[in-house]
Write a protein that holds these residues in place. Structure first.
Motif, PDB file in Angstrom:
ATOM      1  N   SER A   5       3.661 -43.891 -38.476  1.00 28.68           N
ATOM      2  CA  SER A   5       2.294 -43.852 -38.983  1.00 28.68           C
ATOM      3  C   SER A   5       2.385 -43.353 -40.418  1.00 28.68           C
ATOM      4  CB  SER A   5       1.442 -42.908 -38.148  1.00 28.68           C
ATOM      5  OG  SER A   5       1.871 -41.561 -38.337  1.00 28.68           O
ATOM      6  N   GLU A  17      -2.342 -48.997 -37.860  1.00 26.78           N
ATOM      7  CA  GLU A  17      -2.069 -47.565 -37.986  1.00 26.78           C
ATOM      8  C   GLU A  17      -0.622 -47.243 -38.329  1.00 26.78           C
ATOM      9  OE1 GLU A  17      -3.343 -45.691 -34.408  1.00 26.78           O
ATOM     10  OE2 GLU A  17      -5.473 -46.081 -34.742  1.00 26.78           O
ATOM     11  N   SER A  18       0.286 -48.187 -38.044  1.00 25.30           N
ATOM     12  CA  SER A  18       1.711 -47.898 -38.225  1.00 25.30           C
ATOM     13  C   SER A  18       2.415 -49.056 -38.911  1.00 25.30           C
ATOM     14  CB  SER A  18       2.375 -47.633 -36.865  1.00 25.30           C
ATOM     15  OG  SER A  18       1.759 -46.558 -36.196  1.00 25.30           O
TER      16      SER A  18
END
Length: 227
Positions: free
Chosen positions: A67, A109-110
């Protein structure tokens, strides 16, 4: 081979790809008929020197899924120290910048991070990736090569003996192309390449390969995948 040398150009494009010194060009990858979008940016000397200094210390490189929060924590631990803390910080900041841009662009998100030191071509044959999209950036050495979709043919004219009459080269995908149509990114150019898992646009997967690495030289490649 045609390298992208349009640092002073506002915009460059062909039917299946876009290139610009404006980072906003990366958003063009969402267009249906675009397979490659390239942000041409100048070299960052501090970052280049860092990778020159630490090339042998990079070992197998860096791989992982992070992340943005964990990226900022882990990258400094995993990258070796160079001769200058400023050089290392500049390298860290750039990986974070590109990761931040990717997560923003794809609303994820990552990122899957791969930083690889190379003394030979990693994927020397033209191929397509079995993923939706990938960001590629070369920090040291020459950049990734690709074939514009409009420059390849699958049924070239042949003579009665079966020989190719158009002076074309055939890749392992069964596509034929002229060597002069191969495009190449420069160091620090940021490219987004569609893969064949991009839903609904499978036929626009970018055909690309690693450049040759001249003996005695080094290459450092960063790839980022939205996760």
């Amino acid at each position: 081979m045609q390298a992208l040398q349009d640092q002073n150009n506002v915009f460059e494009h062909s039917k299946s790809w876009r290139s610009s010194a404006d980072a906003m060009v990366l958003g063009d990858i969402f267009e249906e008929d675009i397979s490659v979008a390239v942000w041409t940016r100048p070299e960052a000397p501090l970052v280049s020197q860092y990778y020159v200094d630490v090339f042998k210390s990079l070992g197998m490189g860096l791989r992982g899924v992070f992340s943005l929060a964990t990226l900022k924590e882990e990258i400094p631990k995993q990258l070796p120290d160079g001769k200058s803390s400023a050089e290392k910080q500049a390298a860290i900041d750039d990986i974070y910048l590109l990761s931040d841009m990717l997560t923003t662009l794809f609303d994820c998100e990552s990122v899957g991070v791969r930083l690889v030191p190379l003394s030979s071509a990693m994927c020397p044959s033209f191929h397509v990736d079995n993923i939706p999209v990938r960001l590629v950036n070369t920090y040291l050495g020459e950049g990734t090569e690709w074939l514009p979709k409009e420059s390849v043919v699958t049924s070239p004219l042949i003579d009665l003996n079966g020989a190719n009459t158009q002076g074309l080269t055939k890749n392992r995908l069964g596509q034929c192309y002229q060597e002069s149509s191969v495009r190449q990114m420069n160091a620090f150019d940021v490219g987004l390449l569609k893969g064949k898992s991009w839903q609904g646009h499978e036929e626009f997967a970018a055909v690309h390969r690693s450049c040759k690495v001249i003996p005695g030289t080094h290459r450092v490649l960063l790839t980022l995948d939205p996760m």
